[in-house]
Design an enzyme around this catalytic site. Structure first.
Site, short mmCIF file in Angstrom:
data_model
loop_
_atom_site.label_atom_id
_atom_site.label_comp_id
_atom_site.label_asym_id
_atom_site.label_seq_id
_atom_site.Cartn_x
_atom_site.Cartn_y
_atom_site.Cartn_z
N GLY A 62 43.58 52.36 22.21
CA GLY A 62 44.73 51.59 21.77
C GLY A 62 44.89 50.30 22.53
O GLY A 62 43.98 49.84 23.23
N LYS A 118 52.67 50.58 24.19
CA LYS A 118 51.32 51.12 24.02
C LYS A 118 51.18 51.59 22.57
O LYS A 118 51.93 52.44 22.11
CB LYS A 118 51.08 52.28 24.98
CG LYS A 118 49.67 52.84 24.96
CD LYS A 118 49.49 53.99 25.94
CE LYS A 118 49.61 53.54 27.37
NZ LYS A 118 49.27 54.63 28.33
N VAL A 157 47.89 47.78 24.80
CA VAL A 157 49.17 47.67 25.49
C VAL A 157 49.66 46.23 25.33
O VAL A 157 48.94 45.29 25.67
CB VAL A 157 49.06 48.04 26.98
CG1 VAL A 157 50.44 47.94 27.65
CG2 VAL A 157 48.51 49.45 27.14
N LEU A 170 48.42 42.78 26.63
CA LEU A 170 48.24 42.95 28.06
C LEU A 170 46.93 43.64 28.40
O LEU A 170 46.35 43.40 29.45
CB LEU A 170 49.39 43.77 28.66
CG LEU A 170 50.80 43.19 28.47
CD1 LEU A 170 51.83 44.15 29.05
CD2 LEU A 170 50.92 41.84 29.14
N GLY A 171 46.46 44.51 27.52
CA GLY A 171 45.21 45.23 27.76
C GLY A 171 44.82 45.99 26.52
O GLY A 171 45.65 46.27 25.65
N GLY A 207 41.63 48.86 24.70
CA GLY A 207 40.49 49.74 24.89
C GLY A 207 40.21 50.49 23.61
O GLY A 207 40.74 50.16 22.54
N ASP A 249 46.06 62.17 37.52
CA ASP A 249 45.23 60.97 37.41
C ASP A 249 45.77 59.87 38.34
O ASP A 249 45.85 58.70 37.96
CB ASP A 249 45.18 60.47 35.97
CG ASP A 249 43.97 59.59 35.69
OD1 ASP A 249 43.00 59.66 36.48
OD2 ASP A 249 43.98 58.85 34.70
#
Length: 706
Positions: free
Chosen positions: A59, A76, A61, A53-54, A56, A163
């Site tokens: 790590g 995650k 996801v 899904l994503g 960086g 955040d």
């Protein structure tokens, strides 16, 4: 992401009859071993990873499914090099924070391991992406109020999020908001002080000085998030400048409420979020329209000067524009360098090339101006199938613009159909095959200077097959693809026989033009597509049969039958969509083909209705059309996350060692030369060696990419 209840992924374990094999929970040792290499099919804790899904620097996801119940979750997983560092503390802190909370608008925790964290999966998008399409003031408040309630709940239990921002608010497909990502949270009495950090533009001033901040910091961040929704664009850093960006017609009491909530001194803000939200809920904003503001330029406009030379335009909807182009017109006017046009023609075999662009002028400006392309956050390129034209994508193109206000949708005629013409009646085989046609499309995008815009290519039928013949490394780093009802001749005798029959019939009838036209009309109007196809599309098919001629059609069919597909890891940036009643590619054939190609698990979608052309309207079942369009738009829109290479996890740059790898999560090409410095949404550490860190360009993602 999966398209709600209409998505079927390839099963992780199937027996010879296609049924599921019994699943068992892995032992702790097995789970630890498997998490070392996160990939589709790997088991992390109690979940089998299905699709990325994503990702960086810290790590990834993944969409995961429980090995026993098959229920989805967001998993995650830390990268191996991050394990044993301070990064693991962020997962632990997030788990400890969520474990204290139980609120309908906070993403729930399912499972925690040393290297991974599992939460509820929100099938939808992020508020950061939703804001790209104007949000009405009433809808903005409807999103802010549940998040405020979630924050109140957290504050009452000693948790300060620290955040709050659009990319950490997830929206499901009903528009219900969820607060996510507590990796930077401050937990009263936890004993772990945490790091100082936050996101520029949303971080309260006191967060710059201390990690131990109170609920007033979340009030500040929520108010800044609401400001962005009301403004319809990035809010200025200065409070007064940001307030001045608000539409002047908004009530004075709303401006005063936001001014107090964003006061530099926390003591000057509202005493609590409860009081802030009570005042906010009392303001009637139902009569106010969504803000209309142009998006900012994120690249130089000069390479797109050709955009002004259109051959037609109209407004298919009040907020959607359409403009048409012809390569021959641009070439004759000198709008494109002659040597580059010649190179494109040599690479594609085309003498002329026609296409249409769709977009939202309210966000992009006039589509016949170069700045529309300078402002676009992404491109969607829709490719029709054999004997079709760009007309088959009209409804989908408009729906994509509706839901992606900063995107431009390009729909060309390809393969000699529509306005596109080959230079000869007997083009070289490399030009007429599915793979060669897609390579020609990539050359066309480069000719127009569009190679640096994140792009999703969507192909139907023969061109879906063409997309699957292209390797990921041939696409380029900013491109992904969706193959809609592809055909797989290599694994299906029925398909091979139909193709060979078509070749033989065309070759024979070419000697008898009247008979050729008669049979072409019969084929166009009586071909079984597994659905009722409106007459105008069948008319287009017939006219294409006649205009293109038997020689090109025969060569194209022959090349389709010989297509060699990419395999395994070279298809990671690809989604496949199959029609429920597609006579050309039934579901069992598609499953067999994808398994043979070692196609990544979890990237297969079954349309609940329709046949070989799920993107066009059904006259007898209009409800099928609506469902298919929504599912297709959702699938295509979600794939753009991968086109924006290097999606950031929102807490990764807040880790204590972020400075050592600060560039790992940034998108390739997303430098100060291509994006304004203010267009950022990255979480930054404060203090120590990280004082020199710079804000990264904002990552555009969907739910769980943050």
């Amino acid at each position: 992401m999966p398209a709600g209840g209409t998505t079927t992924g390839l099963p992780p374990t199937v027996d010879e009859r296609g049924g599921r094999s019994p699943a068992r929970l892995p032992s702790p040792a097995e789970a630890h071993d498997r998490v070392q290499g996160a990939s589709a099919g790997a088991v992390v804790g109690s979940y089998r990873l299905e699709r990325l899904l994503g990702s960086g620097a810290m790590g990834e996801v993944w969409l995961g499914r429980h090995v026993r119940t098959d229920r989805p979750a967001a998993v995650k997983v830390l990268r191996r090099r991050r394990r044993g560092t301070g990064a693991a503390e962020f997962l632990s802190r997030e788990a400890r924070a969520i474990a204290r909370l139980s609120h309908p608008h906070i993403v729930r925790l399912y499972e925690l391991g040393t290297d991974y964290l599992v939460t509820a999966y929100i099938d939808g998008t992020t508020l950061a992406r939703r804001i790209k399409t104007p949000v009405s003031p009433a809808e903005a408040v409807a999103i802010a109020l549940p998040i405020a309630s979630a924050l109140e709940h957290a504050h009452a239990r000693g948790v300060v999020h620290r955040d709050v921002k659009p990319s950490n608010i997830l929206l499901d497909h009903n528009g219900t908001p969820f607060l996510a990502d507590f990796g930077l949270a401050y937990l009263a009495g936890d004993g772990a002080g945490g790091v100082r950090g936050g996101t520029p533009g949303f971080m309260a001033p006191e967060q710059m000085e201390s990690s131990c901040v109170g609920p007033a910091a979340d009030q500040y961040a929520l108010a800044r998030t609401l400001l962005e929704m009301l403004i319809g664009a990035r809010a200025a850093e200065s409070r007064e400048e940001a307030l001045a960006q608000l539409p002047p017609a908004l009530p004075r009491e709303l401006v005063d409420l936001l001014r107090r909530a964003t006061a530099p001194n926390p003591a000057d803000r509202w005493p609590s979020l409860a009081e802030f939200t009570a005042k906010l809920a009392d303001i009637d904003l139902s009569a106010f329209a969504p803000p209309q503001r142009l998006a900012r330029d994120v690249r130089i406009a000069a390479p797109f000067a050709w955009a002004a030379r259109t051959v037609g335009s109209d407004r298919p909807a009040p907020d959607i524009a359409r403009v048409d182009y012809r390569l021959s017109v641009l070439d004759a006017a000198g709008e494109l360098p002659a040597d580059r046009v010649a190179a494109f023609r040599a690479r594609s075999g085309y003498a002329d090339f026609g296409w249409t662009a769709y977009g939202r002028p309210g966000r992009l400006g006039a589509l016949d101006r170069p700045h529309a392309y300078a402002r676009a956050s992404e491109l969607y390129v829709l490719l029709h199938g054999w004997a079709g034209t760009r007309a088959v994508w009209e409804t989908t193109a408009q729906a994509l613009c509706r839901d992606n206000a900063e995107a431009i949708v390009l729909v060309p005629d390809v393969a000699g159909f529509g306005e596109t013409r080959y230079a000869t009646r007997k083009p070289d085989p490399e030009f007429v095959g599915p793979r060669g046609i897609v390579l020609g499309v990539l050359a066309w995008l480069d000719l127009l200077g569009l190679g640096e815009i994140p792009t999703v290519l969507v192909g139907h039928s023969m061109l879906a097959t063409g997309l699957m013949a292209i390797r990921d490394d041939e696409l380029g780093p900013l491109r992904s693809r969706v193959a809609v009802t592809p055909v797989f001749p290599f694994c299906d005798k029925v398909q091979r026989r139909r193709i060979r029959r078509g070749e033989w019939l065309i070759r024979t009838l070419a000697w008898f033009p009247p008979l050729y036209r008669y049979v072409a009309r019969k084929e166009a109007f009586e071909a079984d597509c597994g659905q009722d196809v409106p007459v105008r599309y069948r008319e287009d098919t017939y006219h294409n049969f006649v205009a293109v001629g038997p020689s090109i059609l025969r060569r194209t069919l022959a090349a389709l039958g010989r297509t060699e597909f990419a395999r395994g890891d070279q298809l990671r940036r690809c989604e496949v969509v199959i029609g429920a009643r597609d006579p050309w590619c039934p579901e069992d054939v598609a499953r067999t083909a994808l398994e043979a190609l070692e196609f990544p698990a979890g990237r297969y979608h079954l349309m609940a209705a329709g046949g070989h052309l799920p993107q066009i309207e059904s006259e007898s079942h209009p409800e099928w059309t609506a469902r298919n369009q929504d599912d297709l738009v959702r699938i295509i829109s979600n794939v753009v996350v991968e086109a924006h290479s290097g999606t950031l996890l929102s807490t990764e740059l807040a880790s204590p060692d972020a400075g050592a790898s600060s560039g790992a999560g940034a998108s390739p090409g997303a430098t100060d030369a291509t994006l304004p410095a203010s267009a950022t949404d990255a979480t930054l550490p404060i203090g120590g060696t990280d004082d020199t860190a710079v804000a990264r360009p904002r990552a555009v993602g969907s739910a769980h990419s943050s």
